[in-house]
Design an enzyme around this catalytic site. Structure first.
Site, short mmCIF file in Angstrom:
data_model
loop_
_atom_site.label_atom_id
_atom_site.label_comp_id
_atom_site.label_asym_id
_atom_site.label_seq_id
_atom_site.Cartn_x
_atom_site.Cartn_y
_atom_site.Cartn_z
NE ARG A 1 17.84 -2.14 8.11
CZ ARG A 1 17.61 -0.93 8.60
NH1 ARG A 1 16.64 -0.18 8.11
NH2 ARG A 1 18.36 -0.44 9.57
CD GLN B 1 29.51 -2.61 20.38
OE1 GLN B 1 29.45 -2.33 19.19
NE2 GLN B 1 28.59 -2.22 21.24
CB SER C 1 47.81 -1.84 -43.77
OG SER C 1 47.45 -0.49 -43.79
CE1 TYR D 1 49.01 -4.26 -26.80
CE2 TYR D 1 50.65 -5.71 -27.80
CZ TYR D 1 50.14 -5.05 -26.70
OH TYR D 1 50.77 -5.16 -25.49
C1 UD1 Z 1 20.77 5.93 16.49
C2 UD1 Z 1 20.30 6.85 17.60
C3 UD1 Z 1 19.10 7.66 17.12
C4 UD1 Z 1 19.46 8.44 15.87
C5 UD1 Z 1 20.01 7.50 14.80
C6 UD1 Z 1 20.59 8.32 13.68
C7 UD1 Z 1 20.80 5.67 19.66
C8 UD1 Z 1 20.26 4.88 20.77
N1 UD1 Z 1 19.95 6.07 18.75
O1 UD1 Z 1 19.71 5.02 16.26
O2 UD1 Z 1 18.69 8.57 18.12
O3 UD1 Z 1 18.32 9.12 15.39
O4 UD1 Z 1 21.08 6.69 15.33
O5 UD1 Z 1 20.93 7.51 12.61
O6 UD1 Z 1 21.99 5.96 19.64
N2 UD1 Z 1 26.60 0.61 16.52
C9 UD1 Z 1 27.67 -0.03 17.07
N3 UD1 Z 1 27.47 -0.88 18.12
C10 UD1 Z 1 26.25 -1.07 18.67
C11 UD1 Z 1 25.15 -0.39 18.11
C12 UD1 Z 1 25.36 0.44 17.04
O7 UD1 Z 1 28.80 0.12 16.59
O8 UD1 Z 1 26.16 -1.83 19.63
C13 UD1 Z 1 26.82 1.52 15.38
C14 UD1 Z 1 26.09 1.06 14.15
O9 UD1 Z 1 26.95 0.25 13.33
C15 UD1 Z 1 25.78 2.37 13.45
C16 UD1 Z 1 25.61 3.35 14.60
O10 UD1 Z 1 26.27 2.77 15.70
O11 UD1 Z 1 26.86 2.83 12.66
C17 UD1 Z 1 24.15 3.61 14.93
O12 UD1 Z 1 23.54 2.43 15.31
P1 UD1 Z 1 22.06 2.08 14.85
O13 UD1 Z 1 21.72 0.74 15.36
O14 UD1 Z 1 21.90 2.34 13.42
O15 UD1 Z 1 21.24 3.15 15.69
P2 UD1 Z 1 19.80 3.67 15.37
O16 UD1 Z 1 18.82 2.72 15.94
O17 UD1 Z 1 19.68 4.03 13.95
#
Ligand code: UD1
Ligand code: MG
Length: 458
Positions: free
Chosen positions: A18, A76, A406, A367
């Site tokens: 996004r 990852q 000047s 300058y």
């Molecule tokens: C997650 C939480 C949710 C919480 C919210 C807060 C879980 C399942 N849910 O949801 O309860 O309210 O954060 O913002 O944990 N990321 C990785 N690898 C992955 C997935 C995510 O590095 O495979 C990182 C993302 O880049 C991000 C963070 O983990 O920085 C959170 O991931 P995101 O997908 O935003 O989780 P939410 O669905 O927002």
């Protein structure tokens, strides 16, 4: 004081779709520094802390950008969920450590909150950062039992209508022993609405293992806000800037409008300074006391002395300005400029690598580059140091109390001795000895009775 070591796992593998950007989300700047760097700075407040960053999308770029931070990077390659991301870090965890989970896109988590979380972990407690929000949409909800104890977290997409009404949400930040993480992570499956491995499932697993959940709350909701798009980024930027503006005001600086103030670095300031609207400060800026800065100034990596007046629309970069100096409006001090005390640099003057002695003045349209000026020098309007011959840079030396008329050009390398005087309009290509007048311009002749040309008929 506990001596437990802490391993901090920072999740930064997400794509950030996004943001609509080629730049990985965690590298977007907030107050001039990547989001991830803010998280790292807060993580660095932890004694005995090791940092492990989980990267994925744009891994190389992210690793390069924060290479100096002393963290271990793990990749990852497929983003299968937050629990899967933490799993990548498992081999790097010290068995005796407590593990703190942070997000690379939640930049404003504070050292105090981190310390509170870590203080809430022990042999039978894990710590979870939660907050109640008027609009909890999108977040995991905190499920408590009749006794008020946290039992589990339910993600928005898995929640019942009743659970969706819960205002207390999971911020994502939690801490627990490495031993528990090793034991419990493999138990997490992906049988849920999103087909992901949810880290949040740890909570129910902890409870079933006889652990309790200590909930900790941040002091402000900005601490837990994540950045998913540029609107959220700008909201956090303003919140951060306002906090910095307020700190500066409380330390004795007047701001014309704290909402129109931007600090992208550090400001070390004395007292009784005043800063007008729309000024931007970058890098490390030191202000003395009694400094007045007009509107629309941009000051980076510079030291400004006591009682200095910087007028509107001036740009100052890697410069030192002496006490009582007056700069601008519309002045540009480039790197290596050092203005002495009570100097004046006026409108449309550019300086670069210029050492300007006490009381010297360059008031208009000049300058001055690669130059050393003594004390009490007066540089007239339109004076140019010709410091570049097309291949090399050369220096200009001007002695004490010299006067440069000047519209003079000083063709470097060249020097003007103490009290030397250069007549207006002179091209100085030879050194001017002290106490001498240099005149180097064509003699004027007046033609009497001269008639202006008349317009020809076509
Ligand atoms: C997650 C939480 C949710 C919480 C919210 C807060 C879980 C399942 N849910 O949801 O309860 O309210 O954060 O913002 O944990 N990321 C990785 N690898 C992955 C997935 C995510 O590095 O495979 C990182 C993302 O880049 C991000 C963070 O983990 O920085 C959170 O991931 P995101 O997908 O935003 O989780 P939410 O669905 O927002
Ligand atoms: Mg999220």
């Amino acid at each position: 004081m506990s001596t437990t070591s802490t391993d901090i796992v920072i999740l930064a593998a997400g794509k950030g779709t996004r943001m609509q950007s080629a730049l990985p989300k965690v590298l977007h700047p907030l107050a001039g520094r990547p989001l991830l760097e803010h998280v790292l700075t807060s993580a660095d407040s932890i004694a005995n802390g090791n940092k492990i960053i989980v990267t994925g999308h744009g891994a190389d770029q992210v690793e390069q950008a924060v290479a100096q931070c002393g963290a271990v990077f793990v990749q990852q390659t497929e983003q299968l969920g937050t629990a899967h991301a933490v799993q990548m870090a498992l081999p790097h965890l010290r068995s005796e450590a407590n593990v703190l989970i942070l997000y690379g896109d939640v930049p404003l988590i504070s050292p105090e909150t981190i310390s509170n979380i870590l203080g809430a972990v022990d042999k039978n407690h894990i710590a979870l950062l939660t907050i109640s929000l008027d609009d909890p949409t999108g977040y995991g909800r905190i499920i408590r039992n009749g006794a008020g104890e946290i039992e589990s977290i339910v993600e928005q997409k898995d929640a019942s209508a009743e659970q969706l009404d819960i205002k207390e949400i999971n911020t994502g930040v939690l801490a627990l022993g490495a031993e528990q993480l090793h034991a419990w992570l493999p138990q997490i499956n992906n049988n849920n609405a999103q087909g992901e491995y949810y880290l949040t499932d740890l909570i129910a697993i902890a409870r079933s293992n006889g652990f309790h959940i200590n909930s900790i709350h941040p002091s402000s909701s900005h601490e837990i806000e994540g950045v998913n798009n540029r609107q959220q980024l700008s909201r956090l930027e303003r919140a951060y800037q306002l906090a910095q503006a307020e700190a500066l005001m409380l330390s004795g600086t007047t701001l014309a409008d704290p909402k129109r103030f931007d600090q992208r670095g550090t400001i070390t300031a004395g007292t009784d300074n005043s800063i007008d609207v729309n000024c931007v400060f970058e890098g490390d800026v030191v202000l003395g006391s009694g400094v007045s800065i007009g509107p629309n100034c941009h000051i980076s990596d510079s030291t400004i002395g006591d009682g200095v007046e910087i007028k509107a629309n001036s740009v100052i970069e890697s410069a030192i300005v002496g006490n009582g100096a007056i700069v601008g409006p519309f002045a540009r001090l480039r790197p290596g400029t050092k203005l002495g005390n009570n100097t004046k640099v006026g409108n449309f003057v550019e300086t670069k690598k210029a050492l300007v002695g006490d009381g010297s003045k360059i008031n208009h349209l000049s300058y001055v580059g690669d130059a050393t000026l003594g004390q009490g020098v007066n540089i007239g309007a339109g004076t140019i140091t010709c410091n570049y011959d097309g291949v090399n840079k050369h220096t200009t030396d001007i002695g004490n109390d010299a006067f440069i008329g000047s519209n003079s050009t000083l063709i470097a390398p060249v020097s003007v001795g103490d009290k030397g005087f250069v007549a207006a309009g002179t091209s100085v290509s030879k050194d001017v000895p002290e106490d001498s007048l240099a005149v180097g311009r064509a003699k004027q002749r007046n033609i009497s009775g001269w008639k202006r040309p008349t317009k020809k008929d076509d």
